[in-house]
Design a protein around this motif. Sequence first.
Motif, short mmCIF file in Angstrom:
data_model
loop_
_atom_site.label_atom_id
_atom_site.label_comp_id
_atom_site.label_asym_id
_atom_site.label_seq_id
_atom_site.Cartn_x
_atom_site.Cartn_y
_atom_site.Cartn_z
N LEU A 108 58.12 57.44 35.65
CA LEU A 108 57.49 55.98 36.92
C LEU A 108 57.43 54.51 35.75
O LEU A 108 57.71 54.10 35.46
CB LEU A 108 56.80 56.54 37.81
CG LEU A 108 56.33 56.06 38.57
CD1 LEU A 108 57.63 54.59 39.30
CD2 LEU A 108 56.17 55.56 39.79
N VAL A 109 56.79 55.51 34.61
CA VAL A 109 56.04 55.00 33.99
C VAL A 109 57.19 54.22 32.72
O VAL A 109 57.17 53.26 32.39
CB VAL A 109 55.66 54.98 33.03
CG1 VAL A 109 55.24 55.03 31.84
CG2 VAL A 109 53.93 56.18 33.54
N TRP A 169 50.12 39.12 30.67
CA TRP A 169 49.91 40.52 31.13
C TRP A 169 49.49 41.01 29.29
O TRP A 169 48.85 42.34 29.14
CB TRP A 169 51.55 41.66 31.15
CG TRP A 169 52.50 41.27 30.97
CD1 TRP A 169 53.74 41.40 30.42
CD2 TRP A 169 53.65 42.53 29.11
NE1 TRP A 169 54.68 40.83 29.99
CE2 TRP A 169 54.02 41.78 29.25
CE3 TRP A 169 52.63 42.85 28.29
CZ2 TRP A 169 55.32 42.23 27.50
CZ3 TRP A 169 52.88 43.80 27.27
CH2 TRP A 169 54.89 42.87 26.74
N GLU A 175 60.83 47.35 33.12
CA GLU A 175 60.83 46.06 33.72
C GLU A 175 59.83 45.07 33.46
O GLU A 175 59.79 44.02 33.63
CB GLU A 175 59.89 46.59 35.12
CG GLU A 175 60.57 45.28 36.71
CD GLU A 175 61.58 44.89 36.85
OE1 GLU A 175 61.66 43.91 37.15
OE2 GLU A 175 62.36 45.46 36.60
N VAL A 176 58.66 45.52 32.89
CA VAL A 176 57.56 43.73 32.55
C VAL A 176 58.22 43.17 31.27
O VAL A 176 57.94 42.35 30.89
CB VAL A 176 56.42 45.33 32.05
CG1 VAL A 176 55.75 44.19 30.99
CG2 VAL A 176 55.75 46.32 32.60
N LEU A 214 60.28 53.63 33.39
CA LEU A 214 61.17 52.48 34.62
C LEU A 214 59.98 51.26 34.67
O LEU A 214 60.32 50.06 34.73
CB LEU A 214 61.40 53.08 35.95
CG LEU A 214 61.81 54.09 35.77
CD1 LEU A 214 62.25 54.93 37.19
CD2 LEU A 214 63.85 53.58 35.72
N CYS A 215 58.43 51.20 34.78
CA CYS A 215 58.23 49.98 35.24
C CYS A 215 57.83 49.31 33.31
O CYS A 215 57.89 48.21 34.03
CB CYS A 215 56.34 50.42 35.23
SG CYS A 215 56.82 50.76 37.37
N ALA A 216 57.84 50.26 32.67
CA ALA A 216 57.70 49.07 31.16
C ALA A 216 58.89 48.61 31.18
O ALA A 216 58.56 47.96 30.71
CB ALA A 216 57.47 50.46 30.19
#
Length: 545
Positions: A5-6, A23, A12-13, A8-10
Amino acid sequence: MVRSLVSLCAAEVVSDHSSSPCWLKWIPRELFRALLEASFSSNRPLAVGELVQRWPERTLRVGRRKQGATSPNRLCIQALLLAVVRGLSDQRSVLQLLDLCGQQGDEGSLGDPMGGWSLTVALCTMVVQARTGAKRALRKAGERERKRFSALQRDSDVKRERAELVEYSTASSLIKSEEELTKGVRRRMEMERKGAGPSADKAGTRMDSNDNEVDVLVHVRADLFVNARSWERVQSALNTQGPLKLQCRYLRIEEISVPSIKTLLNILPQQFLLGIDVRYSSLGVAGLAELLPLLSTFPALESLRLHYCNLDLRRDLHGQEEALGNLSHGLTQLHHLKCLSLTALRLPGQLRVLLSSLPQPLESLELPYLSLSPADLAYLSCSHHASTLQQLDLSENRLDETTLPSMRRLLSQASRSLQHLSLSGCGLTDHLLGLVLPSLGCCVTLKSLAFALNPLSMSGLMDLVKTAAKMRSLRQLLYPNPLEDYQPGLPDLPSSAQLLDWPLDEAMAINTTSTQLNRVLIENGRSDLLLTCDLLNYDKNLKHE
């Protein structure tokens, strides 16, 4: 591979660079690594640059990628290097060590990674440019100090002129006081120039009174690839005293003369070099003997590779006996050598001279294209290296019934340590294979086996695969195409070169060969054993989960 999950979120960021000002200043240091990996995998060079310039840790390692992942894009590596240089004057960066060891990709391959030569040139250019920038910053800082001192002098002159208008006694004391102030200012300026005072610029650089000396702020560690085109640039970078200091872990040299290699070894930082790989350089026995004393000065050196370096050990040549003695003596000084690789050096009958000189047993020994004699194999099977070998490459050394007893003894000695074995192109027929298979099956730790370009029939190949299927540690087998798969006209006992060049019969059921071999694996429950006949993509160090 399932992404976390980390990650995947990274991804996207970092996908939207326009949002980075929002950010970047709020991101915790624990997430910098995940964001940088996402930037590399998504080919986001702008995000790479911003993250590296603000890197919150002292060490940044961008080394080998995970199994199956591609090397970082060339633009991302360039952005990283530029960010390191910019970070030298950025107080938010605390970076002290940049480790790029193992980062080289294949030039021109998918994804446009940066190859070893290109990365070496880029690193050397970065080191030299950083030095130039630091000197420019020192000059600007010095100019600012001179202007400040001139302003102090002008203020002092104005005060002195005003003091002359007052009474004589009062004027005398004031003038004395102003002169002491001026001397104090000059004294502070001299101390700052000598480095005793505060630093002149943000990066923490310092200027000496006699010469511009710049402190090392970031150590850059990498594997270097040096040839005739990059030699001068590498030499310049290693001699540069600046905010970036270049270190080398593995050094690869191609087509460089012995004097140039000696110069390079003399300026290379000694405590970090683990291995040296010399290729296509005409060393000769005397040249190698001349280099060995320099190699002994590197305390961590554990790998020496010599490929096509024109070593011809013939005792009948004038002066060869003395050179051979110097070579043997030089090898005794390599106290930590674990890996020795010699390719096509024309060393028949001389293996004892080389290997008996080494002070400790080897873990990896590669001897392809050496025309090993029966005496060489007999010595190797009884040497102190046999029981410690983890990797052994005897490719393109012809084996026959006179050498097979030594070969079987060698496999028996190495049966509990050997992990990677290559017997490609050794002329092993069905009959010879049958003699060596029992000893081969006793290698209980073997992970990869290369058997390509041996003249085996389909029957012999099936015997090889059946034995491999019973070796529970084996994970990869590079097998030869059976003789039945070639077009008509192939000699009865073809050489490895003929097998390599002779066309396969596409009309024959080559897929049938693969089907039959895979059936053997299924019958033995070996879904974890990879069978391949692809010479180009074979990787003996393939890792499996």
